[in-house]
Write a protein that holds these residues in place. Structure first.
Motif, PDB file in Angstrom:
ATOM      1  N   THR A 175     -13.377  25.399 -26.025  1.00 45.65           N
ATOM      2  CA  THR A 175     -13.529  24.114 -26.713  1.00 45.65           C
ATOM      3  C   THR A 175     -12.875  23.019 -25.858  1.00 45.65           C
ATOM      4  O   THR A 175     -12.061  23.297 -24.967  1.00 45.65           O
ATOM      5  CB  THR A 175     -12.849  24.124 -28.099  1.00 45.65           C
ATOM      6  N   VAL A 176     -13.216  21.792 -26.156  1.00 44.97           N
ATOM      7  CA  VAL A 176     -12.622  20.673 -25.407  1.00 44.97           C
ATOM      8  C   VAL A 176     -11.141  20.510 -25.741  1.00 44.97           C
ATOM      9  O   VAL A 176     -10.431  19.757 -25.064  1.00 44.97           O
ATOM     10  CB  VAL A 176     -13.365  19.345 -25.667  1.00 44.97           C
ATOM     11  N   LYS A 177     -10.657  21.208 -26.779  1.00 49.72           N
ATOM     12  CA  LYS A 177      -9.243  21.106 -27.156  1.00 49.72           C
ATOM     13  C   LYS A 177      -8.390  22.186 -26.506  1.00 49.72           C
ATOM     14  O   LYS A 177      -7.181  22.233 -26.731  1.00 49.72           O
ATOM     15  CB  LYS A 177      -9.109  21.179 -28.682  1.00 49.72           C
ATOM     16  N   GLY A 208      -5.951  24.441 -21.483  1.00 51.76           N
ATOM     17  CA  GLY A 208      -6.310  24.716 -20.088  1.00 51.76           C
ATOM     18  C   GLY A 208      -7.028  23.536 -19.479  1.00 51.76           C
ATOM     19  O   GLY A 208      -6.779  23.162 -18.333  1.00 51.76           O
ATOM     20  N   VAL A 209      -7.905  22.901 -20.252  1.00 52.03           N
ATOM     21  CA  VAL A 209      -8.631  21.745 -19.724  1.00 52.03           C
ATOM     22  C   VAL A 209      -7.955  20.430 -20.100  1.00 52.03           C
ATOM     23  O   VAL A 209      -7.919  19.502 -19.289  1.00 52.03           O
ATOM     24  CB  VAL A 209     -10.121  21.759 -20.152  1.00 52.03           C
ATOM     25  N   SER A 210      -7.362  20.327 -21.290  1.00 54.30           N
ATOM     26  CA  SER A 210      -6.823  19.020 -21.686  1.00 54.30           C
ATOM     27  C   SER A 210      -5.523  18.704 -20.957  1.00 54.30           C
ATOM     28  O   SER A 210      -5.160  17.538 -20.821  1.00 54.30           O
ATOM     29  CB  SER A 210      -6.622  18.949 -23.203  1.00 54.30           C
ATOM     30  N   ARG A 211      -4.805  19.752 -20.460  1.00 54.82           N
ATOM     31  CA  ARG A 211      -3.522  19.524 -19.800  1.00 54.82           C
ATOM     32  C   ARG A 211      -3.344  20.356 -18.528  1.00 54.82           C
ATOM     33  O   ARG A 211      -2.218  20.414 -18.009  1.00 54.82           O
ATOM     34  CB  ARG A 211      -2.372  19.883 -20.761  1.00 54.82           C
ATOM     35  N   ASP A 236      -2.941  23.337 -18.431  1.00 53.38           N
ATOM     36  CA  ASP A 236      -1.779  24.112 -18.854  1.00 53.38           C
ATOM     37  C   ASP A 236      -2.173  25.591 -18.973  1.00 53.38           C
ATOM     38  O   ASP A 236      -2.685  26.036 -19.997  1.00 53.38           O
ATOM     39  CB  ASP A 236      -1.268  23.562 -20.193  1.00 53.38           C
ATOM     40  N   THR A 284      -4.810  30.388 -20.509  1.00 58.66           N
ATOM     41  CA  THR A 284      -4.393  29.025 -20.843  1.00 58.66           C
ATOM     42  C   THR A 284      -3.504  29.051 -22.087  1.00 58.66           C
ATOM     43  O   THR A 284      -3.410  30.072 -22.758  1.00 58.66           O
ATOM     44  CB  THR A 284      -5.594  28.114 -21.157  1.00 58.66           C
ATOM     45  N   ARG A 285      -2.886  27.914 -22.401  1.00 59.98           N
ATOM     46  CA  ARG A 285      -2.057  27.835 -23.605  1.00 59.98           C
ATOM     47  C   ARG A 285      -2.914  27.767 -24.872  1.00 59.98           C
ATOM     48  O   ARG A 285      -2.384  27.711 -25.977  1.00 59.98           O
ATOM     49  CB  ARG A 285      -1.101  26.626 -23.511  1.00 59.98           C
ATOM     50  N   GLU A 307      -5.150  23.194 -28.671  1.00 61.29           N
ATOM     51  CA  GLU A 307      -4.030  22.458 -29.256  1.00 61.29           C
ATOM     52  C   GLU A 307      -3.901  22.845 -30.724  1.00 61.29           C
ATOM     53  O   GLU A 307      -4.897  22.952 -31.429  1.00 61.29           O
ATOM     54  CB  GLU A 307      -4.271  20.948 -29.132  1.00 61.29           C
TER      55      GLU A 307
END
Lengths: 325, 325
Positions: free
Chosen positions: B39-41, B44-47, B49, B121-122, B125
């Motif tokens: 998902t866009v949330k 891994g992609v948003s930070r 992270d 990834t974490r 969110e």
């Protein structure tokens, strides 16, 4: 889209994908924010290779949402794209996608404020020689609009070394200082470090001792100048700091009211004798700093209110915004 | 999975997701590598992270694939997870997922080598207070196994400032030096900078002038020591360098053959008079450096062959690997 497939929780978010279309370039399209839309080969996730901006949309008199300082956000995204050599949607394409998202959000969550996060990645890994096809989307998430009568909570801040020399941005453009990239693991680790040590936020310092910025905010301080007048100061932009869109709006408002302004340089020693320090960001607003490394700072509620009022006015940041579309 | 839904191109990849399961912890599951799974949330992609490792799997006598130096990769991933404070699958869970991927890959691409990329990834969110649920997967992609009779292509290398002081890793753990995070935008920008300037790769230098590593490789050099014997040297690990799994295997093999070994410190001045410089990585192998900043270096084909033979032997890196599961 979330209002069709989702329940109450899902409808607090709206996702707009910017879909490539041979004829029309990029076409905005509502999508389910809880559904997967990215492959594991997207360089946004495989390399943290992309950009983002987070703005705040507030409901107005007739139910329509307005994005605060959108021009400054789009301008900064364009500047970041140049640093990253990344093809990104045009400001007009972003605005079209944002408008679609705002309309849907106003319909599903009337009277609610939203964070508006724009993201663009270098897209899926391609074979050598093929041009990347960026992936881009706008995600709106319901957020509590700060009540103007309630001040943002005060912050206990740690000074943490950002590792880089303040003069490195110009000399080493590959370090991407000043670009708001998706490679935010260090910013997140710094915030975790602060929280594990009893603090709330971080103010980064360069390896040569210059005050820089927070992991997700810009620093502002008020002090008396040589003539005994209050001046509003922020660290020097040339030090590889992200140009703060909130700082730009606040500076422009302060200037209109005749305040003297300063752009650094600032070191931790400059915190001695100030009248207040704040961390400014689009969603949280202008939050007062209560202490730095455990040393209390003066907190001036009237100044905090004034800075937040300037931010809420959302007037043209003019020359204080680095790039405007 | 790709062999069901995909055509020829898609079947050159195999994806295994590690799906959370209340009962069994994490369950590996084949999935279509070209379909969206994130998902866009996802942070891994948003930070940026999260963490990754890229290993090489080579086909053996009976068609089965073996991952080279898997223990060292899993050990390094565990070390990175500690630096990043990230809950990750256990080595046993990774091995289960990798085994599933290898079996499927050997079936769909018999006799072919594969890159084996582990990513975690974490996760998406979450609301404050909720524990993150990491997202993890293994992606296998067909790759040409380097022909032992063909040497890796020589590289023209630029020295680029990595911005950080070599002593910063211990003092500032939030800078994540030594962790292989998804926040690789700077590494990618450095490679683009090199290619735009007529070079092939990069050797990073610390702000205090120490040789560090490549954006996706470890540096090795051969020089004569005080007794006139050839020694194999790599930069100091304490300088925030990623512990090289290829370097560890090569060092262990060289040690068994009686070579003197050295772990830096090294500066650009130490390139004077060497017998050769190489950049080592799991997939490309040990590639000779032809020039640094345009200055030609000696190229010794026999040494290149020997270093690659040691890497191919894939014997236990022993104490030269920083962490082993």
């Amino acid at each position: 889209m979330s209002t069709v497939s989702g329940g109450v929780a899902a409808s607090r978010e709206v996702l707009v994908l910017l879909r490539p279309s041979g004829v029309a370039g990029l076409v905005p399209e509502l999508a389910d924010p809880s559904a997967p839309h990215l492959t594991v080969k997207d360089q946004g996730v495989s390399r943290g290779d992309g950009l983002f901006e987070t703005a705040l949309a507030v409901p107005g008199d007739h139910g329509a949402l307005t994005v605060r300082k959108l021009g400054a956000h789009l301008g900064r995204l364009g500047g970041s794209a140049e640093i990253l050599d990344l093809p990104v949607p045009s400001p007009a394409q972003w605005r079209q996608a944002i408008d679609m998202g705002l309309a849907e959000f106003a319909r599903s969550c009337p009277g609610t404020a939203a964070t508006v996060k724009l993201t663009v990645t270098r897209g899926p890994e391609t074979a050598a020689g093929l041009a990347p096809q960026p992936t881009a989307w706008v995600l709106l998430t319901a957020t509590a609009l700060p009540d103007p009568s309630v001040r943002p909570a005060g912050l206990r801040v740690l000074l943490l070394n950002r590792g880089l020399d303040s003069r490195v941005a110009d000399k080493a453009p590959w370090l991407l200082a000043g670009a708001k990239t998706l490679s935010y693991a260090v910013n997140m680790a710094a915030l975790r470090h602060a929280k594990a040590n009893g603090a709330d936020d971080v103010l980064f310092v360069s390896s040569d001792g210059q005050l820089l910025e927070g992991p997700t905010s810009t620093a502002l301080l008020v002090r008396r100048n040589a003539e005994g007048r209050r001046e509003l100061v922020t660290p020097l932009r040339q030090q590889g700091i992200l140009a703060g869109t909130s700082q730009a709006v606040v500076f422009a408002a302060a200037e209109r009211e005749g305040w003297p302004l300063g752009y650094g340089p600032l070191t931790p020693a400059d915190l001695e004798g100030i009248e207040g320090l704040w961390l400014a960001s689009s969603v949280r607003g202008v939050a007062p700093v209560l202490s730095v490394d455990g040393e209390p700072l003066p907190v001036d509620d009237e100044l905090t209110d004034r800075l937040n009022a300037w931010l809420r006015e959302d007037r043209d940041p003019g020359a204080h915004a680095v790039t405007v579309d």
